[in-house]
Design an enzyme around this catalytic site. Sequence first.
Site, PDB file in Angstrom:
ATOM      1  CG  LEU A   1      13.580 -36.692  20.033  1.00  0.00           C
ATOM      2  CD1 LEU A   1      12.593 -35.535  19.926  1.00  0.00           C
ATOM      3  CD2 LEU A   1      14.972 -36.215  19.629  1.00  0.00           C
ATOM      4  CB  ALA A   2      12.085 -40.566  25.330  1.00  0.00           C
TER       5      ALA A   2
ATOM      6  CE  LYS B   1      21.512 -34.776  16.029  1.00  0.00           C
ATOM      7  NZ  LYS B   1      20.242 -35.441  15.826  1.00  0.00           N
TER       8      LYS B   1
ATOM      9  CB  CYS C   1      23.167 -38.354  19.465  1.00  0.00           C
ATOM     10  SG  CYS C   1      23.373 -39.125  17.852  1.00  0.00           S
TER      11      CYS C   1
ATOM     12  CB  VAL D   1      23.157 -43.537  11.171  1.00  0.00           C
ATOM     13  CG1 VAL D   1      21.910 -44.401  11.107  1.00  0.00           C
ATOM     14  CG2 VAL D   1      23.361 -43.056  12.596  1.00  0.00           C
TER      15      VAL D   1
ATOM     16  CB  ALA E   1      27.058 -42.672   2.612  1.00  0.00           C
ATOM     17  N   GLY E   2      26.488 -41.721   6.169  1.00  0.00           N
ATOM     18  CA  GLY E   2      27.242 -41.242   7.326  1.00  0.00           C
ATOM     19  C   GLY E   2      27.473 -42.327   8.366  1.00  0.00           C
TER      20      GLY E   2
ATOM     21  NE  ARG F   1      36.156 -39.020  28.361  1.00  0.00           N
ATOM     22  CZ  ARG F   1      34.966 -38.981  27.778  1.00  0.00           C
ATOM     23  NH1 ARG F   1      33.972 -39.732  28.227  1.00  0.00           N
ATOM     24  NH2 ARG F   1      34.742 -38.189  26.761  1.00  0.00           N
TER      25      ARG F   1
ATOM     26  NE  ARG G   1      30.795 -38.908   5.610  1.00  0.00           N
ATOM     27  CZ  ARG G   1      30.110 -38.649   6.690  1.00  0.00           C
ATOM     28  NH1 ARG G   1      28.804 -38.567   6.647  1.00  0.00           N
ATOM     29  NH2 ARG G   1      30.725 -38.483   7.845  1.00  0.00           N
TER      30      ARG G   1
HETATM   31  P1  NAD Z   1      26.379 -37.817   9.089  1.00  0.00           P
HETATM   32  O1  NAD Z   1      26.554 -36.360   9.006  1.00  0.00           O
HETATM   33  O2  NAD Z   1      27.553 -38.694   9.406  1.00  0.00           O
HETATM   34  O3  NAD Z   1      25.772 -38.365   7.695  1.00  0.00           O
HETATM   35  C1  NAD Z   1      24.727 -37.770   7.009  1.00  0.00           C
HETATM   36  C2  NAD Z   1      25.014 -37.865   5.510  1.00  0.00           C
HETATM   37  O4  NAD Z   1      23.852 -37.435   4.799  1.00  0.00           O
HETATM   38  C3  NAD Z   1      26.170 -36.979   5.042  1.00  0.00           C
HETATM   39  O5  NAD Z   1      27.168 -37.782   4.437  1.00  0.00           O
HETATM   40  C4  NAD Z   1      25.507 -36.012   4.046  1.00  0.00           C
HETATM   41  O6  NAD Z   1      26.343 -35.698   2.930  1.00  0.00           O
HETATM   42  C5  NAD Z   1      24.301 -36.810   3.606  1.00  0.00           C
HETATM   43  N1  NAD Z   1      23.225 -36.006   3.042  1.00  0.00           N
HETATM   44  C6  NAD Z   1      22.650 -34.882   3.534  1.00  0.00           C
HETATM   45  N2  NAD Z   1      21.655 -34.459   2.739  1.00  0.00           N
HETATM   46  C7  NAD Z   1      21.582 -35.329   1.706  1.00  0.00           C
HETATM   47  C8  NAD Z   1      20.733 -35.440   0.571  1.00  0.00           C
HETATM   48  N3  NAD Z   1      19.752 -34.562   0.363  1.00  0.00           N
HETATM   49  N4  NAD Z   1      20.943 -36.460  -0.284  1.00  0.00           N
HETATM   50  C9  NAD Z   1      21.930 -37.351  -0.073  1.00  0.00           C
HETATM   51  N5  NAD Z   1      22.749 -37.318   1.000  1.00  0.00           N
HETATM   52  C10 NAD Z   1      22.585 -36.322   1.884  1.00  0.00           C
HETATM   53  O7  NAD Z   1      25.218 -38.078  10.146  1.00  0.00           O
HETATM   54  P2  NAD Z   1      24.984 -39.377  11.072  1.00  0.00           P
HETATM   55  O8  NAD Z   1      25.851 -39.313  12.282  1.00  0.00           O
HETATM   56  O9  NAD Z   1      25.019 -40.607  10.219  1.00  0.00           O
HETATM   57  O10 NAD Z   1      23.505 -39.112  11.550  1.00  0.00           O
HETATM   58  C11 NAD Z   1      22.414 -39.230  10.681  1.00  0.00           C
HETATM   59  C12 NAD Z   1      21.131 -39.187  11.494  1.00  0.00           C
HETATM   60  O11 NAD Z   1      21.096 -40.307  12.387  1.00  0.00           O
HETATM   61  C13 NAD Z   1      20.981 -37.944  12.386  1.00  0.00           C
HETATM   62  O12 NAD Z   1      19.622 -37.587  12.410  1.00  0.00           O
HETATM   63  C14 NAD Z   1      21.419 -38.440  13.744  1.00  0.00           C
HETATM   64  O13 NAD Z   1      20.797 -37.726  14.777  1.00  0.00           O
HETATM   65  C15 NAD Z   1      20.924 -39.866  13.737  1.00  0.00           C
HETATM   66  N6  NAD Z   1      21.689 -40.780  14.602  1.00  0.00           N
HETATM   67  C16 NAD Z   1      23.043 -40.699  14.695  1.00  0.00           C
HETATM   68  C17 NAD Z   1      23.746 -41.614  15.485  1.00  0.00           C
HETATM   69  C18 NAD Z   1      25.247 -41.562  15.606  1.00  0.00           C
HETATM   70  O14 NAD Z   1      25.790 -42.272  16.441  1.00  0.00           O
HETATM   71  N7  NAD Z   1      25.956 -40.780  14.829  1.00  0.00           N
HETATM   72  C19 NAD Z   1      23.050 -42.617  16.166  1.00  0.00           C
HETATM   73  C20 NAD Z   1      21.656 -42.675  16.039  1.00  0.00           C
HETATM   74  C21 NAD Z   1      20.985 -41.753  15.254  1.00  0.00           C
HETATM   75  C1  UDX Z   2      24.402 -42.207  21.795  1.00  0.00           C
HETATM   76  C2  UDX Z   2      23.420 -43.289  22.283  1.00  0.00           C
HETATM   77  O1  UDX Z   2      24.070 -44.114  23.236  1.00  0.00           O
HETATM   78  C3  UDX Z   2      22.932 -44.117  21.120  1.00  0.00           C
HETATM   79  O2  UDX Z   2      21.968 -45.061  21.567  1.00  0.00           O
HETATM   80  C4  UDX Z   2      22.316 -43.191  20.104  1.00  0.00           C
HETATM   81  O3  UDX Z   2      21.875 -43.949  19.005  1.00  0.00           O
HETATM   82  C5  UDX Z   2      23.311 -42.134  19.664  1.00  0.00           C
HETATM   83  O4  UDX Z   2      23.786 -41.411  20.803  1.00  0.00           O
HETATM   84  P1  UDX Z   2      26.960 -42.185  21.106  1.00  0.00           P
HETATM   85  O5  UDX Z   2      26.834 -40.710  21.259  1.00  0.00           O
HETATM   86  O6  UDX Z   2      27.544 -42.724  19.852  1.00  0.00           O
HETATM   87  O7  UDX Z   2      25.522 -42.879  21.262  1.00  0.00           O
HETATM   88  O8  UDX Z   2      27.847 -42.780  22.304  1.00  0.00           O
HETATM   89  P2  UDX Z   2      27.544 -43.056  23.855  1.00  0.00           P
HETATM   90  O9  UDX Z   2      28.192 -44.340  24.194  1.00  0.00           O
HETATM   91  O10 UDX Z   2      26.133 -42.916  24.199  1.00  0.00           O
HETATM   92  O11 UDX Z   2      28.382 -41.910  24.581  1.00  0.00           O
HETATM   93  C6  UDX Z   2      27.988 -40.548  24.525  1.00  0.00           C
HETATM   94  C7  UDX Z   2      28.887 -39.717  25.415  1.00  0.00           C
HETATM   95  O12 UDX Z   2      28.640 -40.005  26.785  1.00  0.00           O
HETATM   96  C8  UDX Z   2      30.382 -39.958  25.197  1.00  0.00           C
HETATM   97  O13 UDX Z   2      31.076 -38.745  25.246  1.00  0.00           O
HETATM   98  C9  UDX Z   2      30.751 -40.847  26.361  1.00  0.00           C
HETATM   99  O14 UDX Z   2      32.109 -40.768  26.705  1.00  0.00           O
HETATM  100  C10 UDX Z   2      29.859 -40.285  27.449  1.00  0.00           C
HETATM  101  N1  UDX Z   2      29.598 -41.234  28.544  1.00  0.00           N
HETATM  102  C11 UDX Z   2      28.973 -42.410  28.300  1.00  0.00           C
HETATM  103  C12 UDX Z   2      29.961 -40.894  29.849  1.00  0.00           C
HETATM  104  O15 UDX Z   2      30.519 -39.820  30.088  1.00  0.00           O
HETATM  105  N2  UDX Z   2      29.681 -41.777  30.862  1.00  0.00           N
HETATM  106  C13 UDX Z   2      29.054 -42.960  30.648  1.00  0.00           C
HETATM  107  O16 UDX Z   2      28.827 -43.696  31.617  1.00  0.00           O
HETATM  108  C14 UDX Z   2      28.686 -43.284  29.316  1.00  0.00           C
END
Ligand code: NAD
Ligand code: UDX
Length: 461
Positions: free
Chosen positions: A217-218, A275, A272, A12, A9-10, A428, A38
């Site tokens: 990833l790409a 990592k 993201c 995403v 429940a993060g 910025r 959470r």
């Molecule tokens: P997050 O840390 O906010 O949330 C993950 C949640 O999963 C946590 O609340 C944790 O307690 C829970 N969790 C872990 N193990 C568990 C289990 N075994 N059972 C139940 N719950 C469990 O992470 P996030 O930012 O939501 O990212 C999640 C994934 O999505 C990552 O792989 C990330 O790379 C990817 N992602 C993140 C973003 C973003 O903007 N944050 C965007 C696209 C993709």
């Molecule tokens: C990113 C990707 O955009 C998203 O598609 C993916 O699912 C998760 O990772 P996020 O990290 O949430 O999203 O925000 P993003 O808007 O991409 O910004 C990432 C970082 O780049 C921030 O620190 C932002 O300030 C910086 N950024 C962004 C710049 O420095 N310049 C820019 O022109 C755009």
Amino acid sequence: MVKICCIGAGYVGGPTMAVIAVKCPAIEVVVVDISKPRIDAWNSDKLPIYEPGLDEVVKACRGKNLFFSTDVEKHVAEADIIFVSVNTPTKTRGLGAGKAADLTYWESAARMIADVSKSDKIVVEKSTVPVKTAEAIEKILTHNSKGINYQILSNPEFLAEGTAIEDLFKPDRVLIGGRETPEGRKAVQALKEVYAHWVPEENIITTNLWSAELSKLAANAFLAQRISSVNAMSALCEATGANVSEVSYAIGKDSRIGPKFLNASVGFGGSCFQKDILNLVYICECNGLPEVANYWKQVIKINDYQKSRFVNRVVSSMFNTVSGKKVAILGFAFKKDTGDTRETPAIDVCKGLLGDKAHVSIYDPEVTEDQIQRDLAMNKVSVVWDAYEATKGAHAVCILTEWNQFKELDYQKIFDNMQKPAFIFDGRNVVDAEKLRGIGFIVYSIGKPLDAWLKDMPAIA
Ligand code: NAD
Ligand code: UDX
């Protein structure tokens, strides 16, 4: 009624499932997590994450077809489709430490699914995972299957924080990868039907599993690479008198390049980009492709360079020392409209200034004091709830997040209450530098022509 369960429940899992629930009233969506605080927060009036528009979406369907629960096993057992959206951070120890993705949470979720399932399941990778993860997950599930059929799909999430709801309502595309077998195609179709409630069919792309996993990833590598490219240019702009905003505008007018994501900054942050690129680098190395690995490594090296370049600029402009000087930090989140500080450049900048013995006073409209203190563990900083308080008596102001409110501050009032000469380092490019110079500030804007003062200071590293 189709039942969906999302593990995690993060940032995403929460928003994504809320949008599925609001767009598909006939689907029951339960988001589960092992973290009770959470889940309690998702069930309260103060949601655990700040995201514009999220409150309204959650309020519209929570208790109707959207539920948040810690009863992980029960809801996994009942679901037809299980999204796994757990965190996949960089490994900190062991094989691949510092680069490879840590799949501990993923593996334990997969084992739990295998343990509790009594009916066929579609298991959806929502987390960002290394290419080929689905194969490992399949192995865990099928070796423990008790005759249950599992289909693994890759459905990476492309939302960006701060615009998550907008991005989920109108995604550029939804990507679904699956096995190219009749069962695999059927599973892809089932997930496609969920998204088809609101996403036009032509925007739902289906591919094989590995293409979907690698595309995520790409995409992040390409996006981050644009920022490192423009940040590298910003250094050259400062050295030559070119203006990075003009350069970005000029190159972005080429339709092959496009205007978005070309803002020079103090560096990219967020959970993201770094990592996922490290993970990509590791995968390339494991596949015997060191040249490709080195190419992507540079994106992170330039980002690190940009952050330390900023700190060096601050210190060298202020007579080569900030020891004992008050430096106000405006903005700590990694971008505006989020309270998230994961990998925020503000951490490195603050640590750099603290290393030179500055007194740092921080204001961010959404980040809690607790969070900042945790991020800067062992360092003494003051966190205040007002930009004017942060800047009072300061020698310098560093703007590290592009919050809209920083454009509208009363800079005359700020100037009057600062030590002189008063410096603003805009990481910025949000303030009107000319106007601030008119007030009397010495202004540094990333990638813009330098003030005479800054030009005369000793060259920075
Ligand atoms: P997050 O840390 O906010 O949330 C993950 C949640 O999963 C946590 O609340 C944790 O307690 C829970 N969790 C872990 N193990 C568990 C289990 N075994 N059972 C139940 N719950 C469990 O992470 P996030 O930012 O939501 O990212 C999640 C994934 O999505 C990552 O792989 C990330 O790379 C990817 N992602 C993140 C973003 C973003 O903007 N944050 C965007 C696209 C993709
Ligand atoms: C990113 C990707 O955009 C998203 O598609 C993916 O699912 C998760 O990772 P996020 O990290 O949430 O999203 O925000 P993003 O808007 O991409 O910004 C990432 C970082 O780049 C921030 O620190 C932002 O300030 C910086 N950024 C962004 C710049 O420095 N310049 C820019 O022109 C755009």
